[in-house]
Write an enzyme that holds these catalytic residues in place. Structure first.
Site, mmCIF file in Angstrom:
data_model
loop_
_atom_site.group_PDB
_atom_site.id
_atom_site.type_symbol
_atom_site.label_atom_id
_atom_site.label_comp_id
_atom_site.label_asym_id
_atom_site.label_seq_id
_atom_site.Cartn_x
_atom_site.Cartn_y
_atom_site.Cartn_z
ATOM 1 N N GLN A 202 -12.697 63.847 31.225
ATOM 2 C CA GLN A 202 -12.705 63.282 29.786
ATOM 3 C C GLN A 202 -11.574 63.124 29.030
ATOM 4 O O GLN A 202 -10.727 62.860 29.047
ATOM 5 C CB GLN A 202 -12.770 65.089 29.299
ATOM 6 N N ASP B 135 -10.033 64.426 26.960
ATOM 7 C CA ASP B 135 -9.893 65.701 26.419
ATOM 8 C C ASP B 135 -8.903 65.766 25.248
ATOM 9 O O ASP B 135 -8.248 65.651 25.628
ATOM 10 C CB ASP B 135 -9.925 66.851 27.465
#
Length: 637
Positions: free
Chosen positions: A378, A380
């Protein structure tokens, strides 16, 4: 059909009189159902209503009618399968976007050839024009009936229904099915449908349960709408990222690593281009990049609440009697970094980013190419901030996300607000506070959003960012989640101006989501022909004959020195074959070199998608300068 229905209408309520009056005169656009306070009811169930304000749904309300037709189609599909294969058990058959499916427990798997047989049987049943009849049973009677006919999955469903809830069964012809509705008046509106594919699916989505056979189909109000959708499916199949990935040698998947991707050189080049782009972008927006462990102890997951909610989806390992789990998300690890040392309000907002490698034990039936995997990375980040900073951070993130999507060629983005789910951490007062804070923040940005009830994360409400691709399909990628719960559970604090320790607000956010899924979306959006800046090979040098190999190598070296991603083809194949092959690989530019080009220190430039006579002669350094300039452009270019 309307006249027959009219004779069965009770006259005890004004709503039934209104339906009766409407049915008696509206022949061109007959009533299919009614809508009360946003809820659709079929006409059979509508008779139980009293004096509510109603909205008639007629054949002019295309999308609403098609949802009802697809529900009808699922029931007729189940009836047809039971008629052809009596040993099969029916389980569930919901409506989905653009279609429907039904899951069957069958001793013998269906084959593609069975779809034609089932479809023919459905048409035969539809021609009988059977009316849909709604029947109310007690829970006991429903269990007795479905037990007696051997439909044990239906019995399991009924047993899970609260005792005080009515059990509704719908009947068409001799076929009965457990169902809430709504349905049409009869099968007569179900004319334009098609069974599309077979798939496997675990009962209730649990890999520990039996694998069922799923039959997908689509149904529409008119032949044209059906034809248009089938054409759309054909075009979508051509753009399938799995086919593109194989054809262009970008990645592959194999049974030795289910749900994990083997990235080939060109595919991983695309990955690194995206990663470097995102890294540069977030660095400009004040993010600090970190790296956290892939394996974390069970105690941390229990403290965060993830073990209780997602433990069954974690890959675990026991080392020296301690249970460790491959992280399914990065947030608890980021809180651990935040907790190192004392943080002051002056340190906030603290934007912590990670290209985090995560793993989730997704059911094998749900895996789909690189779009749905078990191992993923990800883009993220978590923003630790004060409550007063939430609005500014939300606005900043929305601006960042919009910039990124535009650079990748996506201008059409909408937002959904997802509030508290049924299974969640934190009490209602915390959720009230979180939802209000996020709604106030998005309101200040001036951006509009749609409500998406019950779809929030288990620790907080979220904004979901949905983009539309070249095929008109929606992809939910980015999210922004507001969380009061995790800082509390993991004891994150900062020192306020008054010297008190207080909890930060934690904003969880991703822009592209997972690299795997985002690359899959890009491949399908662009049909494999990526913009120049994203293309793993931007230019290929192709020699006309082996007599010019030295010049071809010189051109290749000069292009590579300029930082342009380049390949070379000096094989003995004819130039026509080379061009066809390189065009099939969707390389943006082919630099063709022959004797004339070698003498003049030029290249004959062929751009992907142009005709044979569209080559353009350019001086080598001019061509390199041109490619470098074009490579800086973002968007679709």
């Amino acid at each position: 059909m309307s006249d027959e229905l009219l004779t069965k209408l009770p006259s005890s309520s004004s709503i039934n009189k209104e339906i009766s009056a409407a049915l008696s005169h509206d022949k061109k656009h007959p009533i299919i159902a009614i809508e009360v306070q946003g809820q659709i009811y079929d006409l059979v169930k509508a008779y139980d209503l009293k004096n509510e304000k109603i909205n008639f749904i007629t054949t002019k309300d295309t999308e609403k009618v098609e949802e009802i037709i697809r529900h009808d189609a699922a029931h007729v599909l189940a009836e047809a399968v039971k008629s052809l294969f009596p040993d099969v058990q029916v389980t569930i058959g919901p409506v989905i976007e653009n279609g429907f499916y039904y899951d069957f427990s069958t001793p013998k798997p269906f084959h593609e050839s069975d779809l034609e047989l089932i479809e023919a049987k459905m048409k035969e049943l539809i021609a009988q024009d059977n009316q849909f009849e709604r029947i109310i049973w007690s829970k006991k009677k429903a269990i007795e009936h479905f037990t007696s006919i051997g439909e044990l999955y239906k019995v399991e469903i009924i047993k899970s229904i609260p005792d005080d809830q009515e059990i509704s069964v719908y009947k068409q012809g001799e076929f009965l099915d457990l169902c809430r509705g709504p349905h049409g008046l009869s099968t007569s509106y179900l004319k334009y449908f098609k069974l599309t594919k077979l798939a496997g699916a675990y009962w209730r989505g649990d890999s520990k349960n039996e694998m069922l056979q799923r039959v997908y189909g689509t149904a529409w109000l008119t032949q044209k709408r059906l034809d248009d959708y089938l054409y759309f499916l054909e075009e979508a199949a051509k753009r399938d990222h799995r086919k593109i990935g194989k054809d262009l040698h970008l990645f592959h998947l194999q049974d030795d690593a289910p749900g994990m991707v083997f990235w080939h050189e060109k595919g991983y080049t695309i990955w690194r281009i995206i990663e470097n782009y995102i890294r540069d972008k977030i660095s400009q927006h004040g993010y600090r990049e970190v790296k956290t462990p892939t394996l974390l102890g069970r105690k941390l997951w229990e403290a965060s609440g993830h073990w209780e909610k997602f433990g069954q989806n974690m890959f675990t390992s026991e080392v020296e009697k301690e249970v460790l789990a491959l992280k399914p998300m990065n947030c608890p690890a980021h809180v651990q970094i935040f907790n190192q040392g004392t943080k002051s309000y002056r340190d906030l907002p603290l934007r912590m980013a990670e290209f985090g490698s995560c793993h989730r034990h997704e059911p094998s039936g749900s895996l789909h190419g690189i779009m749905r995997v078990r191992g993923f990375t990800q883009d993220d980040a978590h923003i630790f901030c004060t409550e007063e900073q939430v609005a500014d951070e939300t606005l900043s993130f929305c601006n960042l996300l919009t910039e990124v999507y535009k650079d990748f060629g996506f201008d059409n983005v909408r937002i959904k607000f997802s509030d508290r789910p049924t299974v969640r951490a934190g009490d209602d007062s915390v959720w009230d506070k979180a939802e209000e804070a996020l709604k106030n923040a998005i309101a200040l940005t001036g951006l509009s959003y749609d409500l998406n009830p019950g779809e929030g994360a288990f620790y907080g409400p979220k904004l979901e960012f949905v983009l539309k691709d070249a095929m008109g399909r929606d992809w939910q990628l980015g999210t922004l989640q507001l969380d009061f719960v995790l800082p509390e559970r993991l004891d994150a604090t900062y020192v306020s101006p008054s010297g008190q320790k207080v909890r930060p607000v934690m904003l969880h956010r991703v822009i592209i989501g997972t690299f795997e899924r985002f690359i899959g979306v890009l491949l399908e959006h662009y049909n494999g022909s990526l913009p120049l800046w994203l293309s793993p090979i931007q230019v290929c040098v192709a020699g006309v004959t082996n007599e010019v190999d030295d010049y071809a190598k010189f051109v290749y070296d000069e292009i590579c020195k300029a930082g342009i991603r380049c390949s070379i083809d000096i094989s003995p194949d004819k130039i026509g074959y080379k061009i066809r092959n390189l065009s099939g690989q969707k390389i943006p530019f082919i630099a063709i070199v022959g004797k004339a080009e070698a003498e003049e220190k030029e290249v004959s430039v062929r751009k992907f998608g142009t005709q044979n006579n569209s080559n353009q002669k350019m001086e080598l350094m001019e061509f390199i300068k041109y490619i470098k300039k074009e490579s800086q452009k973002r968007g679709t270019n």
